[in-house]
Design a protein around this motif. Structure first.
Motif, PDB file in Angstrom:
ATOM      1  N   ALA A 348       0.839  -1.196   0.000  1.00 19.22           N
ATOM      2  CA  ALA A 348       0.000   0.000   0.000  1.00 19.22           C
ATOM      3  C   ALA A 348       0.875   1.247   0.000  1.00 19.22           C
ATOM      4  O   ALA A 348       2.040   1.216   0.417  1.00 19.22           O
ATOM      5  CB  ALA A 348      -0.918   0.002   1.224  1.00 19.22           C
ATOM      6  N   TRP A 349       0.264   2.335  -0.486  1.00 20.41           N
ATOM      7  CA  TRP A 349       0.963   3.612  -0.444  1.00 20.41           C
ATOM      8  C   TRP A 349       0.904   4.170   0.976  1.00 20.41           C
ATOM      9  O   TRP A 349      -0.150   4.165   1.602  1.00 20.41           O
ATOM     10  CB  TRP A 349       0.344   4.605  -1.420  1.00 20.41           C
ATOM     11  N   GLN A 350       2.090   4.629   1.456  1.00 20.60           N
ATOM     12  CA  GLN A 350       2.164   5.152   2.816  1.00 20.60           C
ATOM     13  C   GLN A 350       2.901   6.485   2.824  1.00 20.60           C
ATOM     14  O   GLN A 350       3.767   6.737   1.968  1.00 20.60           O
ATOM     15  CB  GLN A 350       2.914   4.183   3.744  1.00 20.60           C
ATOM     16  N   ALA A 351       2.532   7.319   3.770  1.00 19.58           N
ATOM     17  CA  ALA A 351       3.302   8.543   3.994  1.00 19.58           C
ATOM     18  C   ALA A 351       4.544   8.179   4.809  1.00 19.58           C
ATOM     19  O   ALA A 351       4.432   7.608   5.892  1.00 19.58           O
ATOM     20  CB  ALA A 351       2.455   9.569   4.741  1.00 19.58           C
ATOM     21  N   ARG A 352       5.692   8.472   4.245  1.00 22.32           N
ATOM     22  CA  ARG A 352       6.958   8.136   4.913  1.00 22.32           C
ATOM     23  C   ARG A 352       7.812   9.389   5.033  1.00 22.32           C
ATOM     24  O   ARG A 352       7.702  10.337   4.255  1.00 22.32           O
ATOM     25  CB  ARG A 352       7.739   7.076   4.126  1.00 22.32           C
ATOM     26  N   ARG A 353       8.682   9.371   6.035  1.00 19.89           N
ATOM     27  CA  ARG A 353       9.645  10.458   6.195  1.00 19.89           C
ATOM     28  C   ARG A 353      11.003   9.967   5.696  1.00 19.89           C
ATOM     29  O   ARG A 353      11.490   8.906   6.127  1.00 19.89           O
ATOM     30  CB  ARG A 353       9.719  10.894   7.660  1.00 19.89           C
ATOM     31  N   VAL A 354      11.585  10.734   4.784  1.00 17.60           N
ATOM     32  CA  VAL A 354      12.846  10.315   4.164  1.00 17.60           C
ATOM     33  C   VAL A 354      13.875  11.433   4.245  1.00 17.60           C
ATOM     34  O   VAL A 354      13.541  12.604   4.424  1.00 17.60           O
ATOM     35  CB  VAL A 354      12.640   9.897   2.687  1.00 17.60           C
ATOM     36  N   MET A 355      15.112  11.024   4.090  1.00 22.61           N
ATOM     37  CA  MET A 355      16.235  11.965   4.078  1.00 22.61           C
ATOM     38  C   MET A 355      17.184  11.541   2.969  1.00 22.61           C
ATOM     39  O   MET A 355      17.587  10.372   2.909  1.00 22.61           O
ATOM     40  CB  MET A 355      16.970  11.939   5.423  1.00 22.61           C
ATOM     41  N   THR A 356      17.531  12.460   2.093  1.00 21.59           N
ATOM     42  CA  THR A 356      18.511  12.153   1.053  1.00 21.59           C
ATOM     43  C   THR A 356      19.911  12.248   1.645  1.00 21.59           C
ATOM     44  O   THR A 356      20.316  13.314   2.130  1.00 21.59           O
ATOM     45  CB  THR A 356      18.379  13.116  -0.135  1.00 21.59           C
ATOM     46  N   VAL A 357      20.609  11.124   1.609  1.00 21.59           N
ATOM     47  CA  VAL A 357      21.984  11.070   2.116  1.00 21.59           C
ATOM     48  C   VAL A 357      22.913  10.839   0.936  1.00 21.59           C
ATOM     49  O   VAL A 357      22.695   9.920   0.141  1.00 21.59           O
ATOM     50  CB  VAL A 357      22.151   9.957   3.171  1.00 21.59           C
ATOM     51  N   THR A 358      23.924  11.688   0.816  1.00 22.43           N
ATOM     52  CA  THR A 358      24.858  11.634  -0.304  1.00 22.43           C
ATOM     53  C   THR A 358      26.263  11.349   0.202  1.00 22.43           C
ATOM     54  O   THR A 358      26.725  11.990   1.150  1.00 22.43           O
ATOM     55  CB  THR A 358      24.863  12.954  -1.091  1.00 22.43           C
ATOM     56  N   VAL A 359      26.911  10.391  -0.438  1.00 23.87           N
ATOM     57  CA  VAL A 359      28.312  10.101  -0.153  1.00 23.87           C
ATOM     58  C   VAL A 359      29.160  10.721  -1.258  1.00 23.87           C
ATOM     59  O   VAL A 359      28.967  10.414  -2.436  1.00 23.87           O
ATOM     60  CB  VAL A 359      28.578   8.587  -0.088  1.00 23.87           C
ATOM     61  N   ALA A 360      30.059  11.617  -0.878  1.00 20.82           N
ATOM     62  CA  ALA A 360      31.097  12.080  -1.787  1.00 20.82           C
ATOM     63  C   ALA A 360      32.368  11.353  -1.379  1.00 20.82           C
ATOM     64  O   ALA A 360      32.777  11.427  -0.220  1.00 20.82           O
ATOM     65  CB  ALA A 360      31.284  13.591  -1.687  1.00 20.82           C
ATOM     66  N   ALA A 361      32.970  10.628  -2.311  1.00 20.35           N
ATOM     67  CA  ALA A 361      34.133   9.810  -1.959  1.00 20.35           C
ATOM     68  C   ALA A 361      35.231   9.941  -3.002  1.00 20.35           C
ATOM     69  O   ALA A 361      35.019  10.435  -4.117  1.00 20.35           O
ATOM     70  CB  ALA A 361      33.724   8.358  -1.772  1.00 20.35           C
ATOM     71  N   ASP A 362      36.398   9.481  -2.621  1.00 26.57           N
ATOM     72  CA  ASP A 362      37.623   9.593  -3.415  1.00 26.57           C
ATOM     73  C   ASP A 362      37.772   8.355  -4.302  1.00 26.57           C
ATOM     74  O   ASP A 362      37.921   7.239  -3.806  1.00 26.57           O
ATOM     75  CB  ASP A 362      38.812   9.721  -2.453  1.00 26.57           C
ATOM     76  N   HIS A 363      37.755   8.582  -5.636  1.00 26.70           N
ATOM     77  CA  HIS A 363      37.828   7.450  -6.577  1.00 26.70           C
ATOM     78  C   HIS A 363      39.193   6.773  -6.571  1.00 26.70           C
ATOM     79  O   HIS A 363      39.334   5.667  -7.120  1.00 26.70           O
ATOM     80  CB  HIS A 363      37.497   7.929  -7.997  1.00 26.70           C
TER      81      HIS A 363
END
Length: 388
Positions: A348-363
């Protein structure tokens, strides 16, 4: 004897101004003792010694600006315990006839004319903190320094409102720009982002805080940092230092926490061994760190020990942060604001709380697969906040 040099307190520092010596020639030093205060573009930093020794001669006077790597004092690394037989004073010790250390004398404004003997740094700090100098007890030499000022502050309610406190915002911005330009020039960045579901975390946090006294309630940043650090401990490719074409992963997670400064600017001192701290210890460490950033009082170990940085934008800011790695680290974690969205879950569709987490890393050290593995593990941590 060994040389004690002006330390590098970050990639954006090439020089510093000695504000005050807190240890005088002949003083015994223990590992972790603060021996001096140095002013950088980001405030006053307490400089620590990292082994037992005896303070030798001061080679730099307060007020002098010196480049990183310059020898500013000499330390006697021999036996600290006094010998049983009488020995001659070491050549670095002050003559017995001296009653005030040269560094203190240099900082006292007209000591024969003024009733209060106080270093310029302490006088400035007292004005910023709103402390009445009449209540401050001087040291054994009759001088009020930063240490005596801090001791007095604990006995009253100081106004901890350091504004610019001698920090030049233009110079600080130049330093930040130079460090970030170096980072983008030398480090091959890659970015991996994921929308992490923090519904379980926030639901648990609301219930947990209802059980706690107001003063002990948790900001969501505390369990978030805890979850990220636990996942970083499992991902050594994102936790360590790259210098001289060599990557050195660290077994401990010393998390640099990006904190905005009053008047603008950013600084990221480290919470040491953050992956081993429970939520309450981490809460206190974070609150203490933020307070001291705003007051302009940090230690050199906090400025030089970070193995990774976490930058959390906080509430009512922006959905995504694409951070720049702070060299010589090899990763930085950027967290956007928590937002509500619709997700299809459990049929089912639900209201959720989300956070965009970004990793910047060294190639040079890792690739996107590693960052994705880290984010997946972080999601697992956040799904079970009661275990954090």
């Amino acid at each position: 004897m060994s040389d004690f040099k002006m330390p590098s307190l970050g990639a954006d520092m090439d020089a510093g101004t000695l504000v005050e010596w807190l240890k005088q020639p002949g003083d015994k030093l223990g590992k972790g003792d603060v021996i001096a205060v140095v002013e950088t573009q980001k405030g006053a930093i307490e400089i620590e010694v990292f082994h037992d020794a005896v303070m030798g001669v001061h080679l730099v006077e307060p007020g002098e600006r010196v480049t990183v790597g310059t020898t500013i004092a000499r330390l006697d690394d021999g036996e600290i315990e006094e010998p049983e037989h009488e020995a001659a004073a070491p050549p670095s010790a002050l003559p017995a006839t001296e009653t005030l250390a040269p560094a203190a004398v240099a900082h006292i404004r007209k000591p024969e004319e003024e009733r209060l003997k106080i270093t310029p740094a302490a006088r400035k700090r007292a004005e910023e903190m709103g402390i009445d100098l009449q209540i401050v007890s001087p040291d054994a030499a009759g001088v009020i320094g930063l240490a005596e000022l801090e001791a007095a502050a604990k006995g009253q309610t100081p106004i901890l409102t350091r504004t610019k406190a001698g920090i030049d915002p233009v110079e600080m911005r130049r330093a930040i720009a130079a460090a970030m330009a170096r980072s983008k020039r030398e480090i091959p960045h890659y970015y991996v982002s994921s929308d992490l579901d923090v519904t379980a975390l926030m639901t648990w946090l609301e219930g947990e805080n209802r059980k706690r006294p107001v003063a002990e309630r948790l900001l969501y940043a505390v369990p978030l940092i805890r979850a990220l650090c636990l996942s970083l401990a499992k991902t050594p490719e994102l936790n360590g230092i790259h210098e001289g074409d060599v990557f050195r992963p660290d077994e401990a997670v010393h998390a640099g926490i990006a904190v905005s400064m009053r008047g603008g600017g950013l600084i990221a001192p480290a919470i040491l061994n953050a992956d081993t701290l429970d939520l309450d210890v981490l809460r206190k460490a974070l609150a203490d760190l933020v307070q001291r950033v705003r007051a302009g009082r940090l230690k050199s170990s906090e400025m030089t020990s970070a193995t990774v940085t976490i930058s959390n934008l906080g509430e009512k800011t922006a959905d995504m942060l694409m951070p720049v790695i702070y060299p010589p680290q090899v990763a930085i974690i950027g967290c956007g604001q928590i937002r509500e969205t619709a997700r299809f879950k459990s049929g089912a569709w639900q209201a959720r709380r989300v956070m965009t987490v970004t990793v910047a890393a060294d190639h040079r050290v890792s690739d996107g697969r590693i960052a994705a593995r880290f984010l997946n593990d972080a999601q697992r941590q956040l799904d079970h906040p009661e275990k954090l």
